[in-house]
Design a protein around this motif. Structure first.
Motif, PDB file in Angstrom:
ATOM      1  N   ASN A  20      25.096  37.078  51.286  1.00  0.00           N
ATOM      2  CA  ASN A  20      24.805  36.843  52.709  1.00  0.00           C
ATOM      3  C   ASN A  20      25.983  37.197  53.598  1.00  0.00           C
ATOM      4  O   ASN A  20      26.345  36.454  54.518  1.00  0.00           O
ATOM      5  N   GLY A  21      26.602  38.354  53.325  1.00  0.00           N
ATOM      6  CA  GLY A  21      27.694  38.819  54.153  1.00  0.00           C
ATOM      7  C   GLY A  21      29.061  38.315  53.758  1.00  0.00           C
ATOM      8  O   GLY A  21      30.063  38.692  54.373  1.00  0.00           O
ATOM      9  N   VAL A  22      29.151  37.468  52.744  1.00  0.00           N
ATOM     10  CA  VAL A  22      30.430  36.962  52.247  1.00  0.00           C
ATOM     11  C   VAL A  22      30.721  37.590  50.888  1.00  0.00           C
ATOM     12  O   VAL A  22      29.896  37.507  49.971  1.00  0.00           O
ATOM     13  N   GLY A  23      31.878  38.228  50.752  1.00  0.00           N
ATOM     14  CA  GLY A  23      32.228  38.860  49.485  1.00  0.00           C
ATOM     15  C   GLY A  23      32.789  37.846  48.515  1.00  0.00           C
ATOM     16  O   GLY A  23      33.865  37.285  48.733  1.00  0.00           O
ATOM     17  N   MET A  24      32.072  37.592  47.429  1.00  0.00           N
ATOM     18  CA  MET A  24      32.498  36.628  46.417  1.00  0.00           C
ATOM     19  C   MET A  24      33.143  37.393  45.268  1.00  0.00           C
ATOM     20  O   MET A  24      32.482  38.189  44.581  1.00  0.00           O
ATOM     21  N   LEU A  25      34.443  37.161  45.045  1.00  0.00           N
ATOM     22  CA  LEU A  25      35.169  37.812  43.959  1.00  0.00           C
ATOM     23  C   LEU A  25      34.894  37.064  42.666  1.00  0.00           C
ATOM     24  O   LEU A  25      35.156  35.864  42.562  1.00  0.00           O
ATOM     25  N   VAL A  26      34.362  37.789  41.689  1.00  0.00           N
ATOM     26  CA  VAL A  26      33.959  37.176  40.429  1.00  0.00           C
ATOM     27  C   VAL A  26      34.656  37.883  39.267  1.00  0.00           C
ATOM     28  O   VAL A  26      34.575  39.106  39.132  1.00  0.00           O
ATOM     29  N   HIS A  27      35.338  37.123  38.427  1.00  0.00           N
ATOM     30  CA  HIS A  27      35.956  37.656  37.227  1.00  0.00           C
ATOM     31  C   HIS A  27      34.957  37.521  36.081  1.00  0.00           C
ATOM     32  O   HIS A  27      34.267  36.507  35.964  1.00  0.00           O
ATOM     33  N   ALA A  28      34.888  38.541  35.224  1.00  0.00           N
ATOM     34  CA  ALA A  28      33.916  38.505  34.137  1.00  0.00           C
ATOM     35  C   ALA A  28      34.382  39.396  32.993  1.00  0.00           C
ATOM     36  O   ALA A  28      35.385  40.108  33.093  1.00  0.00           O
ATOM     37  N   THR A  29      33.648  39.351  31.894  1.00  0.00           N
ATOM     38  CA  THR A  29      33.975  40.176  30.737  1.00  0.00           C
ATOM     39  C   THR A  29      33.531  41.615  30.984  1.00  0.00           C
ATOM     40  O   THR A  29      32.641  41.879  31.806  1.00  0.00           O
ATOM     41  N   PRO A  30      34.121  42.579  30.277  1.00  0.00           N
ATOM     42  CA  PRO A  30      33.687  43.971  30.416  1.00  0.00           C
ATOM     43  C   PRO A  30      32.203  44.160  30.118  1.00  0.00           C
ATOM     44  O   PRO A  30      31.537  44.961  30.765  1.00  0.00           O
TER      45      PRO A  30
END
Length: 210
Positions: free
Chosen positions: A22-32
């Protein structure tokens, strides 16, 4: 607590993604493996876990509930933080982790850089009875397509703490040891092989073998 995020993928690398919620950039760390299934501009739903520290709030994303469950349970082991838990999931499938704990096979965890015999033994001891195999097949990881494969592997290695020079050296050594990986250049498979090679190299150095 943010339990999931949903929205189009705004940016993507092998170590993290930004999801436009919704217009907010959520930085998400994850596995390859998880990130390898994402595509720029496509909508995605990722199960998440938020780790709150005094000076930071970090969001970790997972392809499914099983991956998040294993991540959460790994965090219950003394000495294992989110970064190492994610590294374990980058090398081992959730089902492989379950099997390793259930059978008492601590050696499987020493494939992960940063996990020596003592930590591996602690994982097995403290998680015994908490992780049981589900019978799920251990699937091969899909190839990621956001960047050139070697750049992606280097990005993942640097995010896990290695410098670029050492990462490139380790990738080349792993590819030399397992030349079949060059066919198709499956990014997640190359990363796993590189981390596995680094773990074996650490063992060789400890034993005085060059």
């Amino acid at each position: 607590m943010i339990s999931f995020v949903r929205g189009p993928v705004a940016s993507l690398s092998l170590a993290q993604a930004v999801i436009d919620v919704n217009g907010v950039g959520m930085l998400v760390h994850a596995t390859p493996k998880t990130l390898g299934g994402l595509r720029l501009g496509e909508e995605v739903r990722l199960t998440t876990a938020m780790i709150v520290r005094e000076d930071s709030m970090t969001l970790y994303g997972f392809a499914d509930e099983q991956e998040r469950e294993v991540f959460d349970i790994l965090l219950s082991v003394s000495g294992i933080g989110p970064r190492l838990a994610l590294a374990i999931l980058s090398v081992l499938e959730p089902e492989s982790i379950r099997i390793g704990v259930d059978t008492g096979d601590g050696k499987v965890f020493t494939k992960v850089p940063g996990v020596g015999p003592k930590v591996a033994g602690r994982i097995v001891l403290e998680l015994k009875g908490k992780l049981k195999p589900t019978g799920a097949a251990v699937a091969s990881a899909p190839a990621a397509a956001a960047l050139e494969w070697k750049d992606q592997v280097v990005a993942a290695m640097t995010s896990l703490g290695w410098n670029e020079k050492d990462a490139l050296k380790a990738i080349d050594a792993a590819m030399a040891a397992e030349p079949e990986l060059a066919e198709g250049a499956n990014v997640a498979a190359v990363l796993r092989a590189t981390l596995r090679w680094l773990g074996q190299d650490n063992t060789r150095q400890k034993n005085g073998v060059r």
